[in-house]
Structures are given as structure tokens and as C-alpha cells.
Write a protein that holds these residues in place. Structure first.
Motif, short mmCIF file in Angstrom:
data_model
loop_
_atom_site.label_atom_id
_atom_site.label_comp_id
_atom_site.label_asym_id
_atom_site.label_seq_id
_atom_site.Cartn_x
_atom_site.Cartn_y
_atom_site.Cartn_z
N PHE A 1 0.82 -1.21 0.00
CA PHE A 1 0.00 0.00 0.00
C PHE A 1 0.86 1.26 0.00
N ILE A 2 1.99 1.22 0.70
CA ILE A 2 2.90 2.37 0.66
C ILE A 2 3.48 2.53 -0.74
N ALA A 3 3.81 1.42 -1.40
CA ALA A 3 4.32 1.48 -2.76
C ALA A 3 3.26 2.02 -3.72
N LYS A 4 2.00 1.73 -3.46
CA LYS A 4 0.93 2.27 -4.28
C LYS A 4 0.88 3.79 -4.18
N GLU A 5 1.18 4.30 -2.98
CA GLU A 5 1.16 5.74 -2.77
C GLU A 5 2.37 6.43 -3.41
N ASN A 6 3.57 5.87 -3.19
CA ASN A 6 4.76 6.62 -3.62
C ASN A 6 5.13 6.43 -5.09
N GLN A 7 4.58 5.39 -5.72
CA GLN A 7 4.79 5.16 -7.16
C GLN A 7 6.27 5.08 -7.55
N ILE A 8 7.07 4.53 -6.66
CA ILE A 8 8.46 4.22 -6.97
C ILE A 8 8.52 2.76 -7.44
N PRO A 9 9.29 2.42 -8.45
CA PRO A 9 9.44 1.01 -8.84
C PRO A 9 9.74 0.16 -7.60
N PHE A 10 8.97 -0.92 -7.45
CA PHE A 10 8.86 -1.58 -6.15
C PHE A 10 9.29 -3.04 -6.20
N LEU A 11 10.12 -3.43 -5.23
CA LEU A 11 10.45 -4.83 -4.99
C LEU A 11 9.99 -5.18 -3.58
N GLY A 12 8.90 -5.95 -3.49
CA GLY A 12 8.43 -6.41 -2.19
C GLY A 12 9.30 -7.55 -1.71
N MET A 13 9.75 -7.49 -0.45
CA MET A 13 10.68 -8.48 0.06
C MET A 13 10.17 -9.04 1.37
N PHE A 14 10.47 -10.32 1.60
CA PHE A 14 10.07 -10.94 2.85
C PHE A 14 11.15 -11.86 3.38
N GLY A 15 11.64 -11.53 4.55
CA GLY A 15 12.56 -12.41 5.27
C GLY A 15 12.17 -12.43 6.73
N ALA A 16 10.86 -12.18 6.99
CA ALA A 16 10.37 -12.01 8.36
C ALA A 16 11.19 -10.90 9.03
N CYS A 17 11.65 -11.11 10.24
CA CYS A 17 12.35 -10.05 10.96
C CYS A 17 13.74 -9.76 10.41
N SER A 18 14.22 -10.58 9.47
CA SER A 18 15.52 -10.31 8.84
C SER A 18 15.39 -9.37 7.65
N THR A 19 14.18 -8.92 7.35
CA THR A 19 13.94 -8.15 6.13
C THR A 19 14.68 -6.82 6.13
N SER A 20 14.96 -6.26 7.30
CA SER A 20 15.67 -4.97 7.33
C SER A 20 17.02 -5.08 6.64
N MET A 21 17.79 -6.10 6.95
CA MET A 21 19.11 -6.25 6.34
C MET A 21 19.01 -6.88 4.94
N GLU A 22 17.98 -7.64 4.68
CA GLU A 22 17.77 -8.17 3.33
C GLU A 22 17.55 -7.03 2.35
N THR A 23 16.66 -6.10 2.69
CA THR A 23 16.41 -4.96 1.80
C THR A 23 17.66 -4.10 1.65
N LEU A 24 18.38 -3.90 2.75
CA LEU A 24 19.58 -3.06 2.69
C LEU A 24 20.67 -3.71 1.84
N ALA A 25 20.87 -5.00 1.99
CA ALA A 25 21.89 -5.71 1.22
C ALA A 25 21.58 -5.66 -0.27
N VAL A 26 20.34 -5.95 -0.63
CA VAL A 26 19.96 -5.97 -2.05
C VAL A 26 19.93 -4.55 -2.62
N GLY A 27 19.42 -3.59 -1.84
CA GLY A 27 19.42 -2.21 -2.30
C GLY A 27 20.82 -1.71 -2.57
#
Length: 336
Positions: free
Chosen positions: A93-119
Motif C-alpha cells: 500500500f505504501i508502494a501504491k502511494e509513492n509510485q516508486i518502482p517496487f520490490l516487495g521483500m520478505f525475510g520475516a524479521c531479517s527483512t531490514s538487512m535483506e532490503t539493505l543488502a539488495v538495495g
């Protein structure tokens, strides 16, 4: 550049150009309360339901992150985000608002570093100039989905963790800033046969130990090369286990280990064994730890965020809990 089998060493100078954090009322009263950009007095955060409140929290963290960098949403090349709710609905829903090309990611509570590593990898490779990474969690939304609504008031064992209400966002780019993103070690899924959803610390500790050991082995570093080695949300139950497991592998992290789930709350707060949730490691890392690096109080940190990859259905079917941990090296840019 790939180091060993699991570790990425970024070839360009990459930076946490800016960060943003938001947190709920209990987190605001904890020892790190002053490090958050925005705090709320109640779990509704001015919204009609818990799920809308979680969106508000992620929205605010992103807003602060972009404001600090003097960037608009249109300046961002890719948005990587995740949360704990089914189909990462908060992020969607946040991606729908900001209209930035979006990659949804899921690693449960590890997602913070997963998104940072891939970004960071997308920026390092030239596929993006600005990568926005964000995660969120909310105590009441997580309780409703995974256990019982908070109104139910069911008792919990002391091994249970308390989902952090909050969000963290980080903008990664080549624009110089006080904090650098240097490396990432991507974790493997580890399952030691633990099936108790009220003991996440024991379930996730083996995954954390596996990733941290791989990082040491592949980089040739030891625990003394770090000012802090931070796990995501192992709590008072999982923290001693990860230290023991690493000791058995030949690595003593006793003097440098910290856990975000224990840092974000005071011992006298009603959080059982400590904090958990996507926002646990994100709020601590993008708030307190980033500020310590930026000021030069500490110089190098390994953040190993941990995630329990379960859903309500597999627990009802008496499955065990597979877990993963992803680690990112952050360094102070002073002297670089």
C-alpha cells in the motif's frame, strides 16, 4: 565482488545517505526513545485500525528519510520494502502511494538487512542511483495475524517476544555521508526442529550463528575487528544460544555482542523475553547505531538481522520453524 559463497563486498563507496525511524509508545519509553525521529502516544497512531496505523508508521519513517536527504519520491530509482503481514500488505500500500518502482521483500524479521543488502547491490552495480529500503511491524497487527488479538489477553510464556511497533527506512546511494555500507553476508535457511512459536529466540539463534560464522570465515575477520556485532531479535533466550554456538565454532563474541530486542526495551518493561519484528533491528540500526557510527563513537558494526519464516497455518499443522539471518557491515566514513 563475491567473497566466498555467501558474502558480497561492494566495489564502490556506498553510503547510508539518510535514515528515518518511527516508533510506538512502548518503544518511545525505552532506553533508545530519543533516537527515533517520530514516536506515537498510542498504538492507533491516529488511525481507525491497527493495519492503517502500521502504514502510517512506515510512511513517516520514509518521509523523514527523504527529508534528511532533500530528496523527493520521484528521485528514487527503486523501493525495497517488507513487513510481517500476509503478502507484505503494508509495503504494497505504501508502494501504491509513492509510485516508486517496487520490490516487495520478505525475510520475516531479517527483512531490514535483506532490503539493505539488495538495495546496496543495485546501487553498486549501477542499476540504481538511489535505493530506498524500508520495513515495519506493529504489535497489534502481528498479534492479530499470528496469535490472538490483543483484546483476548491470553497468557504467554517468558520465552515469548514482543513485536516492536515501529518502522525504519534507509536511503542507499553513492552520495557521501557519515555511514558507509561495506559488505553483506546472505544467510541460508536453517531449521533445527523447533516448533514453538512462543520461543522465536531458540529457533532463530542457529541461523544467526550460521551467518555470522560464514561472515568471519569468508572475510578472514574475527569478532575483535568489530565494535559491535548486533543480532536482530534473539531476545534474552536466543542471545546466550548464539554466543554458545559461535564459541563452539571458534568465535568468541561475548565482548561485542548486542541484541536489538534487548536494546530497544528496558528490563522492567512488559515485553517478556525482549523485542522482535521487522522494525526491531531497523529502528535500532537506522536510529541509534547509525548515529553512533556517524559521530565516530564506533567504527565498524556487523548487523545480523534474524527471521523466523513461519505463518499461522504451518504452526497449526505442527511444522517446525525454518529461520534465516542476513548480515550487513556498516562503517563510519571518518578516515575513509
Amino acid at each position: 565482488m563475491k567473497i566466498g559463497k555467501q558474502t558480497w563486498r561492494y566495489q564502490n563507496k556506498l553510503y547510508l545517505t539518510s535514515t528515518g525511524t518511527a516508533a510506538g509508545p512502548l518503544e518511545a519509553k525505552g532506553p533508545l526513545g530519543s533516537s527515533f525521529d517520530k514516536t506515537y502516544d498510542d498504538l492507533h497512531c491516529g488511525e481507525d485500525n491497527w493495519e492503517l496505523a502500521e502504514r502510517t508508521i512506515m510512511r513517516e519513517a520514509i518521509s523523514f528519510c527523504l527529508q534528511k536527504a532533500n530528496k523527493q519520491e520521484s528521485d528514487i530509482d527503486v523501493f525495497l520494502a517488507g513487513d510481517l503481514l500476509n503478502q507484505t500488505v503494508t509495503s504494497n500500500f505504501i508502494a501504491k502511494e509513492n509510485q516508486i518502482p517496487f520490490l516487495g521483500m520478505f525475510g520475516a524479521c531479517s527483512t531490514s538487512m535483506e532490503t539493505l543488502a539488495v538495495g546496496a547491490e543495485l546501487v553498486d552495480s549501477g542499476f540504481a542511483n538511489y535505493a530506498l529500503c524500508a520495513v515495519s511491524s506493529h504489535n497489534a497487527t502481528a498479534e492479530r495475524q499470528f496469535r490472538y488479538p490483543t483484546e483476548y489477553g491470553g497468557p504467554k510464556p517468558k520465552t515469548a517476544t514482543y513485536t516492536v511497533t515501529g518502522a525504519g527506512a534507509a536511503l542507499v546511494s553513492k552520495d557521501p555521508s557519515p555511514v558507509m555500507v561495506k559488505e553483506a553476508t546472505i544467510g541460508k535457511v536453517v531449521d533445527w526442529g523447533i516448533g514453538d512459536a512462543n520461543d522465536m529466540g531458540s529457533a532463530m539463534a542457529p541461523a544467526a550463528a550460521d551467518t555470522i560464522a560464514a561472515h568471519f570465515q569468508e572475510t578472514g575477520r574475527t569478532p575483535t575487528d568489530y565494535d559491535m556485532i548486533v543480532t536482530g531479535d534473539l531476545s534474552s533466550v536466543g542471545s546466550p544460544i548464539v554466543k554458545q554456538l559461535l564459541w563452539e565454532k571458534g568465535f568468541n563474541i561475548d565482548n561485542v555482542h548486542h541484541d536489538c530486542g534487548l536494546m530497544i526495551y528496558s528490563p522492567d518493561q512488559p515485553v517478556f523475553a525482549g523485542g522482535s519484528g521487522c522494525a526491531c533491528s531497523a529502528a535500532v540500526t537506522f536510529g541509534y547505531i547509525a548515529s553512533q557510527l556517524a559521530s565516530g563513537v564506533i567504527n565498524r558494526v556487523l548487523v545480523a538481522a534474524t527471521g523466523a519464516l513461519l505463518n499461522p497455518t504451518i504452526i497449526q499443522q505442527k511444522e517446525t520453524i525454518p529461520c534465516v539471518a542476513h548480515a550487513v557491515v556498516l562503517e563510519s566514513a571518518g578516515g575513509q
